[in-house]
Design a protein around this motif. Structure first.
Motif, PDB file in Angstrom:
ATOM      1  N   THR A 127      -6.521  -9.029   6.773  1.00 30.43           N
ATOM      2  CA  THR A 127      -6.731  -7.673   7.727  1.00 30.43           C
ATOM      3  C   THR A 127      -7.399  -6.316   7.031  1.00 30.43           C
ATOM      4  O   THR A 127      -7.815  -6.368   6.211  1.00 30.43           O
ATOM      5  CB  THR A 127      -5.351  -6.971   7.280  1.00 30.43           C
ATOM      6  OG1 THR A 127      -3.745  -7.636   8.346  1.00 30.43           O
ATOM      7  CG2 THR A 127      -5.064  -5.672   8.652  1.00 30.43           C
ATOM      8  N   PHE A 128      -8.256  -6.455   8.547  1.00 35.79           N
ATOM      9  CA  PHE A 128      -9.329  -4.772   8.102  1.00 35.79           C
ATOM     10  C   PHE A 128      -9.446  -4.285   9.328  1.00 35.79           C
ATOM     11  O   PHE A 128      -8.724  -4.387  10.494  1.00 35.79           O
ATOM     12  CB  PHE A 128     -10.718  -6.335   8.591  1.00 35.79           C
ATOM     13  CG  PHE A 128     -10.978  -7.217   8.291  1.00 35.79           C
ATOM     14  CD1 PHE A 128     -12.306  -7.294   7.061  1.00 35.79           C
ATOM     15  CD2 PHE A 128     -10.397  -7.987   8.196  1.00 35.79           C
ATOM     16  CE1 PHE A 128     -12.202  -7.614   6.194  1.00 35.79           C
ATOM     17  CE2 PHE A 128     -11.235  -9.058   7.187  1.00 35.79           C
ATOM     18  CZ  PHE A 128     -12.048  -9.064   6.562  1.00 35.79           C
ATOM     19  N   VAL A 129      -9.950  -3.084   9.117  1.00 32.10           N
ATOM     20  CA  VAL A 129      -9.537  -1.553  10.079  1.00 32.10           C
ATOM     21  C   VAL A 129     -11.462  -1.343  10.100  1.00 32.10           C
ATOM     22  O   VAL A 129     -11.715  -1.309   9.060  1.00 32.10           O
ATOM     23  CB  VAL A 129      -8.973  -0.483   8.881  1.00 32.10           C
ATOM     24  CG1 VAL A 129      -9.263   0.541  10.103  1.00 32.10           C
ATOM     25  CG2 VAL A 129      -7.298  -1.414   9.397  1.00 32.10           C
ATOM     26  N   ALA A 130     -11.764  -1.384  11.026  1.00 29.60           N
ATOM     27  CA  ALA A 130     -13.242  -0.495  11.333  1.00 29.60           C
ATOM     28  C   ALA A 130     -13.457   0.655  11.771  1.00 29.60           C
ATOM     29  O   ALA A 130     -11.750   0.819  12.957  1.00 29.60           O
ATOM     30  CB  ALA A 130     -14.022  -1.950  12.329  1.00 29.60           C
ATOM     31  N   LEU A 131     -14.033   1.612  11.190  1.00 30.83           N
ATOM     32  CA  LEU A 131     -13.822   2.504  11.384  1.00 30.83           C
ATOM     33  C   LEU A 131     -14.545   3.635  12.066  1.00 30.83           C
ATOM     34  O   LEU A 131     -16.140   2.857  11.670  1.00 30.83           O
ATOM     35  CB  LEU A 131     -13.807   4.086  10.270  1.00 30.83           C
ATOM     36  CG  LEU A 131     -14.400   5.466   9.907  1.00 30.83           C
ATOM     37  CD1 LEU A 131     -12.931   6.193  10.826  1.00 30.83           C
ATOM     38  CD2 LEU A 131     -14.041   5.717   8.761  1.00 30.83           C
ATOM     39  N   ASN A 132     -15.115   4.034  12.878  1.00 31.90           N
ATOM     40  CA  ASN A 132     -16.313   4.699  13.344  1.00 31.90           C
ATOM     41  C   ASN A 132     -16.218   6.215  12.868  1.00 31.90           C
ATOM     42  O   ASN A 132     -15.396   6.767  12.971  1.00 31.90           O
ATOM     43  CB  ASN A 132     -16.535   4.788  14.823  1.00 31.90           C
ATOM     44  CG  ASN A 132     -17.276   3.662  15.473  1.00 31.90           C
ATOM     45  OD1 ASN A 132     -17.772   2.971  15.189  1.00 31.90           O
ATOM     46  ND2 ASN A 132     -16.292   3.417  17.292  1.00 31.90           N
ATOM     47  N   LEU A 191       6.283  -4.448  -1.341  1.00 32.04           N
ATOM     48  CA  LEU A 191       5.491  -5.045  -1.168  1.00 32.04           C
ATOM     49  C   LEU A 191       4.275  -4.950  -1.198  1.00 32.04           C
ATOM     50  O   LEU A 191       3.669  -3.976  -0.980  1.00 32.04           O
ATOM     51  CB  LEU A 191       5.673  -5.515  -0.029  1.00 32.04           C
ATOM     52  CG  LEU A 191       4.782  -6.365   1.248  1.00 32.04           C
ATOM     53  CD1 LEU A 191       4.383  -7.565   0.490  1.00 32.04           C
ATOM     54  CD2 LEU A 191       4.791  -6.947   2.958  1.00 32.04           C
ATOM     55  N   LEU A 192       3.019  -5.490  -1.461  1.00 30.46           N
ATOM     56  CA  LEU A 192       1.713  -4.542  -1.517  1.00 30.46           C
ATOM     57  C   LEU A 192       0.494  -5.131  -0.841  1.00 30.46           C
ATOM     58  O   LEU A 192       0.426  -6.439  -0.678  1.00 30.46           O
ATOM     59  CB  LEU A 192       0.338  -5.346  -3.455  1.00 30.46           C
ATOM     60  CG  LEU A 192      -1.031  -4.728  -3.351  1.00 30.46           C
ATOM     61  CD1 LEU A 192      -0.477  -3.413  -3.519  1.00 30.46           C
ATOM     62  CD2 LEU A 192      -0.948  -5.484  -4.396  1.00 30.46           C
ATOM     63  N   LYS A 193      -0.113  -4.675  -0.151  1.00 28.20           N
ATOM     64  CA  LYS A 193      -0.406  -4.975   1.207  1.00 28.20           C
ATOM     65  C   LYS A 193      -2.083  -4.483   0.932  1.00 28.20           C
ATOM     66  O   LYS A 193      -1.870  -3.034   1.025  1.00 28.20           O
ATOM     67  CB  LYS A 193      -0.216  -5.054   2.865  1.00 28.20           C
ATOM     68  CG  LYS A 193      -0.901  -5.051   3.555  1.00 28.20           C
ATOM     69  CD  LYS A 193      -0.261  -6.352   3.927  1.00 28.20           C
ATOM     70  CE  LYS A 193      -1.822  -6.340   5.589  1.00 28.20           C
ATOM     71  NZ  LYS A 193      -1.420  -7.948   6.087  1.00 28.20           N
ATOM     72  N   ILE A 194      -3.464  -5.090   0.961  1.00 19.93           N
ATOM     73  CA  ILE A 194      -4.270  -4.392   1.018  1.00 19.93           C
ATOM     74  C   ILE A 194      -4.822  -4.802   1.884  1.00 19.93           C
ATOM     75  O   ILE A 194      -4.805  -5.555   2.334  1.00 19.93           O
ATOM     76  CB  ILE A 194      -5.476  -5.261  -0.227  1.00 19.93           C
ATOM     77  CG1 ILE A 194      -4.267  -4.246  -1.521  1.00 19.93           C
ATOM     78  CG2 ILE A 194      -6.184  -4.848  -0.257  1.00 19.93           C
ATOM     79  CD1 ILE A 194      -4.711  -5.458  -2.792  1.00 19.93           C
ATOM     80  N   THR A 195      -5.987  -3.219   2.533  1.00  9.23           N
ATOM     81  CA  THR A 195      -6.344  -3.620   3.830  1.00  9.23           C
ATOM     82  C   THR A 195      -7.470  -3.469   4.157  1.00  9.23           C
ATOM     83  O   THR A 195      -8.244  -1.942   3.036  1.00  9.23           O
ATOM     84  CB  THR A 195      -6.207  -2.819   5.264  1.00  9.23           C
ATOM     85  OG1 THR A 195      -4.511  -3.343   5.022  1.00  9.23           O
ATOM     86  CG2 THR A 195      -6.394  -2.809   6.170  1.00  9.23           C
ATOM     87  N   THR A 196      -8.899  -4.016   3.793  1.00 12.28           N
ATOM     88  CA  THR A 196     -10.272  -3.824   3.855  1.00 12.28           C
ATOM     89  C   THR A 196     -10.655  -2.742   4.759  1.00 12.28           C
ATOM     90  O   THR A 196     -10.642  -3.254   6.554  1.00 12.28           O
ATOM     91  CB  THR A 196     -10.621  -4.937   3.719  1.00 12.28           C
ATOM     92  OG1 THR A 196     -10.938  -5.996   3.041  1.00 12.28           O
ATOM     93  CG2 THR A 196     -12.493  -4.450   3.686  1.00 12.28           C
TER      94      THR A 196
END
Length: 166
Positions: free
Chosen positions: A66-71, A5-10
């Motif tokens: 899906t997104f990940v926000a990073l500080n 399964l290929l999952k790309i998260t921004t």
């Protein structure tokens, strides 16, 4: 890679506004949610410079993406080289997303359906059929649509349709 399964998260790098941005975006999109949040600890403080218990990452989902926000600090900034496209079914949708996402954004960065939000993230708010109009086999129709588009900030679907059907 077979049967994987290929999952790309921004991943979006913010200075210190990751949680604020995630909450802002999830307040705009109906089909959205906040996920896991991680926090900085003592480990690596000499590298990252963040206070303990500061949000490190916050996951969120917009319309199934899906997104990940990073500080991550002030080292990197967003540019228009990457943007998120919102395909809209109606002028009402275009107006809604434009109004919400442009609040506090850079007005000088608004052109042809593009805008930059208050965090510096670029968005394209476009009608779902714009690609068909621009790629029409009749070069005159395509040119009229492009001419109309170049004169707009926020896209006006009726104006594009009129240009297309002239």
């Amino acid at each position: 890679m077979k049967n994987k399964l290929l999952k790309i998260t921004t991943n979006l790098w913010f200075d210190t506004q990751a949680e604020e941005a995630a909450r802002f975006y999830t307040s705009i999109f109906e089909n959205s949610k906040i996920g896991r949040t991680t926090y900085y600890g003592k480990a690596g403080r000499e590298i990252h410079g963040m206070s303990e218990e500061t949000v490190m990452t916050i996951e969120f989902e917009l319309e199934g993406q899906t997104f990940v926000a990073l500080n991550g600090g002030p080292h990197f900034k967003f540019t228009e080289a990457i943007s998120f496209i919102i395909h809209c079914e109606s002028q009402e949708d275009v107006d809604y997303y434009w109004e919400k996402l442009s609040q506090g954004g850079d007005e000088k960065a608004q052109a042809c359906g593009w805008l930059k939000d208050q965090f510096g993230v670029s968005w394209q708010i476009i009608p779902e059929n714009i690609t068909d109009m621009i790629n029409d086999t009749d070069p005159d129709r395509s040119a009229r649509v492009m001419t109309a588009l170049y004169q707009m900030k926020k896209i006006d679907i009726n104006t594009l349709k009129l240009a297309y059907n002239e």
